[in-house]
Design a protein around this motif. Sequence first.
Motif, PDB file in Angstrom:
ATOM      1  N   VAL A 116     -43.014 -44.362  37.691  1.00 43.04           N
ATOM      2  CA  VAL A 116     -41.880 -44.548  36.796  1.00 43.04           C
ATOM      3  C   VAL A 116     -42.272 -45.224  35.481  1.00 43.04           C
ATOM      4  O   VAL A 116     -41.624 -45.011  34.446  1.00 43.04           O
ATOM      5  CB  VAL A 116     -40.769 -45.348  37.518  1.00 43.04           C
ATOM      6  CG1 VAL A 116     -41.216 -46.787  37.769  1.00 43.04           C
ATOM      7  CG2 VAL A 116     -39.461 -45.315  36.742  1.00 43.04           C
ATOM      8  N   ASP A 117     -43.332 -46.020  35.485  1.00 39.83           N
ATOM      9  CA  ASP A 117     -43.740 -46.711  34.260  1.00 39.83           C
ATOM     10  C   ASP A 117     -44.155 -45.742  33.160  1.00 39.83           C
ATOM     11  O   ASP A 117     -44.047 -46.051  31.966  1.00 39.83           O
ATOM     12  CB  ASP A 117     -44.901 -47.667  34.548  1.00 39.83           C
ATOM     13  CG  ASP A 117     -44.486 -48.837  35.427  1.00 39.83           C
ATOM     14  OD1 ASP A 117     -43.277 -49.128  35.482  1.00 39.83           O
ATOM     15  OD2 ASP A 117     -45.369 -49.446  36.068  1.00 39.83           O
ATOM     16  N   ALA A 118     -44.625 -44.532  33.544  1.00 39.33           N
ATOM     17  CA  ALA A 118     -45.076 -43.556  32.554  1.00 39.33           C
ATOM     18  C   ALA A 118     -43.921 -42.952  31.761  1.00 39.33           C
ATOM     19  O   ALA A 118     -44.141 -42.352  30.706  1.00 39.33           O
ATOM     20  CB  ALA A 118     -45.861 -42.437  33.246  1.00 39.33           C
ATOM     21  N   ILE A 119     -42.693 -43.113  32.264  1.00 42.00           N
ATOM     22  CA  ILE A 119     -41.541 -42.537  31.568  1.00 42.00           C
ATOM     23  C   ILE A 119     -41.351 -43.193  30.196  1.00 42.00           C
ATOM     24  O   ILE A 119     -40.809 -42.578  29.276  1.00 42.00           O
ATOM     25  CB  ILE A 119     -40.262 -42.684  32.423  1.00 42.00           C
ATOM     26  CG1 ILE A 119     -40.463 -42.009  33.788  1.00 42.00           C
ATOM     27  CG2 ILE A 119     -39.059 -42.081  31.723  1.00 42.00           C
ATOM     28  CD1 ILE A 119     -40.710 -40.521  33.710  1.00 42.00           C
ATOM     29  N   GLY A 125     -41.926 -40.518  22.800  1.00 44.77           N
ATOM     30  CA  GLY A 125     -42.049 -39.187  22.211  1.00 44.77           C
ATOM     31  C   GLY A 125     -40.708 -38.554  21.923  1.00 44.77           C
ATOM     32  O   GLY A 125     -40.527 -37.896  20.884  1.00 44.77           O
ATOM     33  N   VAL A 126     -39.735 -38.749  22.825  1.00 44.21           N
ATOM     34  CA  VAL A 126     -38.391 -38.177  22.621  1.00 44.21           C
ATOM     35  C   VAL A 126     -37.746 -38.766  21.369  1.00 44.21           C
ATOM     36  O   VAL A 126     -37.155 -38.041  20.561  1.00 44.21           O
ATOM     37  CB  VAL A 126     -37.500 -38.437  23.856  1.00 44.21           C
ATOM     38  CG1 VAL A 126     -36.073 -37.958  23.585  1.00 44.21           C
ATOM     39  CG2 VAL A 126     -38.054 -37.727  25.083  1.00 44.21           C
ATOM     40  N   ILE A 127     -37.863 -40.066  21.190  1.00 47.01           N
ATOM     41  CA  ILE A 127     -37.218 -40.719  20.042  1.00 47.01           C
ATOM     42  C   ILE A 127     -37.843 -40.257  18.724  1.00 47.01           C
ATOM     43  O   ILE A 127     -37.142 -39.818  17.812  1.00 47.01           O
ATOM     44  CB  ILE A 127     -37.321 -42.254  20.179  1.00 47.01           C
ATOM     45  CG1 ILE A 127     -36.487 -42.733  21.370  1.00 47.01           C
ATOM     46  CG2 ILE A 127     -36.852 -42.937  18.891  1.00 47.01           C
ATOM     47  CD1 ILE A 127     -36.707 -44.196  21.731  1.00 47.01           C
ATOM     48  N   VAL A 128     -39.175 -40.349  18.621  1.00 48.31           N
ATOM     49  CA  VAL A 128     -39.834 -39.956  17.368  1.00 48.31           C
ATOM     50  C   VAL A 128     -39.704 -38.457  17.142  1.00 48.31           C
ATOM     51  O   VAL A 128     -39.426 -37.999  16.027  1.00 48.31           O
ATOM     52  CB  VAL A 128     -41.322 -40.375  17.384  1.00 48.31           C
ATOM     53  CG1 VAL A 128     -42.014 -39.911  16.107  1.00 48.31           C
ATOM     54  CG2 VAL A 128     -41.443 -41.886  17.532  1.00 48.31           C
ATOM     55  N   HIS A 250     -33.718 -48.172  29.182  1.00 49.84           N
ATOM     56  CA  HIS A 250     -33.726 -48.352  30.638  1.00 49.84           C
ATOM     57  C   HIS A 250     -35.138 -48.227  31.201  1.00 49.84           C
ATOM     58  O   HIS A 250     -35.528 -48.990  32.092  1.00 49.84           O
ATOM     59  CB  HIS A 250     -32.818 -47.308  31.288  1.00 49.84           C
ATOM     60  CG  HIS A 250     -32.773 -47.375  32.780  1.00 49.84           C
ATOM     61  ND1 HIS A 250     -31.914 -48.222  33.452  1.00 49.84           N
ATOM     62  CD2 HIS A 250     -33.489 -46.724  33.738  1.00 49.84           C
ATOM     63  CE1 HIS A 250     -32.096 -48.074  34.753  1.00 49.84           C
ATOM     64  NE2 HIS A 250     -33.049 -47.174  34.959  1.00 49.84           N
ATOM     65  N   PHE A 251     -35.911 -47.263  30.708  1.00 53.03           N
ATOM     66  CA  PHE A 251     -37.280 -47.058  31.180  1.00 53.03           C
ATOM     67  C   PHE A 251     -38.303 -47.747  30.279  1.00 53.03           C
ATOM     68  O   PHE A 251     -39.514 -47.599  30.484  1.00 53.03           O
ATOM     69  CB  PHE A 251     -37.609 -45.566  31.251  1.00 53.03           C
ATOM     70  CG  PHE A 251     -36.788 -44.799  32.250  1.00 53.03           C
ATOM     71  CD1 PHE A 251     -37.045 -44.916  33.601  1.00 53.03           C
ATOM     72  CD2 PHE A 251     -35.749 -43.979  31.843  1.00 53.03           C
ATOM     73  CE1 PHE A 251     -36.292 -44.216  34.536  1.00 53.03           C
ATOM     74  CE2 PHE A 251     -34.990 -43.270  32.761  1.00 53.03           C
ATOM     75  CZ  PHE A 251     -35.258 -43.395  34.118  1.00 53.03           C
ATOM     76  N   GLY A 252     -37.823 -48.462  29.269  1.00 55.27           N
ATOM     77  CA  GLY A 252     -38.727 -49.021  28.281  1.00 55.27           C
ATOM     78  C   GLY A 252     -39.109 -47.939  27.276  1.00 55.27           C
ATOM     79  O   GLY A 252     -38.659 -46.791  27.353  1.00 55.27           O
ATOM     80  N   VAL A 253     -39.939 -48.306  26.318  1.00 56.02           N
ATOM     81  CA  VAL A 253     -40.402 -47.325  25.337  1.00 56.02           C
ATOM     82  C   VAL A 253     -41.825 -47.681  24.915  1.00 56.02           C
ATOM     83  O   VAL A 253     -42.153 -48.854  24.729  1.00 56.02           O
ATOM     84  CB  VAL A 253     -39.462 -47.263  24.113  1.00 56.02           C
ATOM     85  CG1 VAL A 253     -39.443 -48.597  23.373  1.00 56.02           C
ATOM     86  CG2 VAL A 253     -39.848 -46.136  23.177  1.00 56.02           C
ATOM     87  N   GLU A 254     -42.656 -46.642  24.845  1.00 59.54           N
ATOM     88  CA  GLU A 254     -44.047 -46.830  24.430  1.00 59.54           C
ATOM     89  C   GLU A 254     -44.428 -45.661  23.528  1.00 59.54           C
ATOM     90  O   GLU A 254     -44.175 -44.502  23.868  1.00 59.54           O
ATOM     91  CB  GLU A 254     -44.968 -46.872  25.654  1.00 59.54           C
ATOM     92  CG  GLU A 254     -46.434 -47.106  25.311  1.00 59.54           C
ATOM     93  CD  GLU A 254     -47.301 -47.173  26.552  1.00 59.54           C
ATOM     94  OE1 GLU A 254     -48.538 -47.038  26.403  1.00 59.54           O
ATOM     95  OE2 GLU A 254     -46.764 -47.344  27.673  1.00 59.54           O
ATOM     96  N   PHE A 255     -45.003 -45.974  22.396  1.00 61.63           N
ATOM     97  CA  PHE A 255     -45.344 -44.937  21.426  1.00 61.63           C
ATOM     98  C   PHE A 255     -46.837 -44.624  21.501  1.00 61.63           C
ATOM     99  O   PHE A 255     -47.672 -45.504  21.268  1.00 61.63           O
ATOM    100  CB  PHE A 255     -44.958 -45.381  20.013  1.00 61.63           C
ATOM    101  CG  PHE A 255     -43.492 -45.661  19.855  1.00 61.63           C
ATOM    102  CD1 PHE A 255     -42.582 -44.631  19.742  1.00 61.63           C
ATOM    103  CD2 PHE A 255     -43.022 -46.971  19.855  1.00 61.63           C
ATOM    104  CE1 PHE A 255     -41.218 -44.884  19.607  1.00 61.63           C
ATOM    105  CE2 PHE A 255     -41.668 -47.240  19.721  1.00 61.63           C
ATOM    106  CZ  PHE A 255     -40.761 -46.185  19.600  1.00 61.63           C
ATOM    107  N   THR A 256     -47.148 -43.389  21.882  1.00 56.77           N
ATOM    108  CA  THR A 256     -48.538 -42.947  21.949  1.00 56.77           C
ATOM    109  C   THR A 256     -48.711 -41.714  21.073  1.00 56.77           C
ATOM    110  O   THR A 256     -47.766 -40.940  20.873  1.00 56.77           O
ATOM    111  CB  THR A 256     -48.961 -42.595  23.383  1.00 56.77           C
ATOM    112  OG1 THR A 256     -48.230 -41.441  23.824  1.00 56.77           O
ATOM    113  CG2 THR A 256     -48.700 -43.762  24.334  1.00 56.77           C
TER     114      THR A 256
END
Length: 474
Positions: A116-119, A125-128, A250-256
């Motif tokens: 679940v952490d990978a979400i 990616g969805v936001i940007v 809810h799942f956090g956000v990480e920009f890669t």
Amino acid sequence: MSDATIGTPEQLRDPNYTPPLHKAVPLGIQHVLAMFVSNVTPAIIICGAAGFGFGSNSPDFPQMIYMIQMSMFFAGVATLFQTIGLGPVGARLPIVQGTSFAFIPIMIPLVAGKGVDAIAVVMGGVIVGGLFHACLGLFIGKIRFALPPLVTGLVVTMIGLALVKVGIQYAAGGVPAIGTEQYGSLLNWTMALVVIFVTLGLKFFARGMLSVSAVLIGLLAGYVYAFTLGEVSLDNVARAATFALPNPFHFGVEFTAAAIIGFCLMAFVSAVETVGDVSGITKGGAGREATDKEIEGATYADGVGSAISGVFGALPNTSFSQNVGLIAMTGVMSRHVVTIGALFLIAAGVVPKVGAVVSSIPIEVLGGGVIVMFGMVVAAGISMLSDVRWNRRNMVIFAISLSVGLGLQQEPGALQHLEGTIKVLLTSGLLPAALIAIVLNLILPDELSDEATEEVSGGMAGHGHGELVKDDHV
């Protein structure tokens, strides 16, 4: 439902017309039924690819329920952007938004087996990607030249080909069951086959809403069959909350880099699909061409809706082609009918018990529906390719793009020495295929189009044009 009981021919072609409420509500529900299964399936697939959510004892099971909820809720919100509008956002047309299949091949490598952490990476990616998609509305008309049917048809076909494996795995028992004795058992396959046979029967022999909702009804038939076999557990429905609101990040956000590049590149394809849907709605429902303002507004709504979805833990949205076909079938162009359908989606999205019911569908039953849906994605891509003139130039572009893209999908180990972003992007297969097709289409001289094709095709090349027909039931 007879057109005469709804309004005059002029009223039916008017997006601003509101039918009587007792007629508008059933029409709105029809739109929800037509897209419901396709809308929630991507969430289930991504949770499964990440390795969580399946099984009532899974500690992360509520996370899948939440993503299913948000798929419904933000499909409704994005649809309201299209039907009601917000400033320049929205076409003010009866466009139904839903979770896009197109991004699944990009998302799976990002989350595969990572939990679940990978979400959080997907949400970045969805936001940007959504914001980038919205920006495409500024010049969508100017980039369409780079995405002719040769390119878009190839990409849609590749999307379907990338996903058919998922359908087979689900029908056989799901990814967690691979290598076990029950994987591929007759019991598993009978549940999937019930769905397939009922769906095909309704598609071929039924009319009206029974045909439009064939996949949904097929899943219901498979669900009932699985229930009689004792393969359905409703324990989580009882435990699920009655009401819950969306939770930001809810799942956090990480920009890669991998997620951002992948989502932005796929936004081009999604934007062109939306242009086609808008054109289909105005032609089928109003008998006219779509205006530049409508196309731009629809593209803005696609992007803004996706970006907001990412903030709250949902996947990217796009216009749904099956609802374009429904408008052509009913002849009702009213955007307010679709607004009613959007409100139903939003209502369902705040009731976790609805998500729990959806998640109780056995993976084998879902596999039967997925086999049909993703097969239809492939068919839609091939239909788009029928508009291509198959001369030597176009055959070479298609051959190289398909070979590289499909080959990398089937043998990702060929890129084992690559690391990080570039490996994730290339192993999707979809992005390299699309980029090769776009670049070759732009740089190869048109003069090659006049040369014969027999020497590369063994005399089997087609020389005629087909008509571009988007599948209306994917």
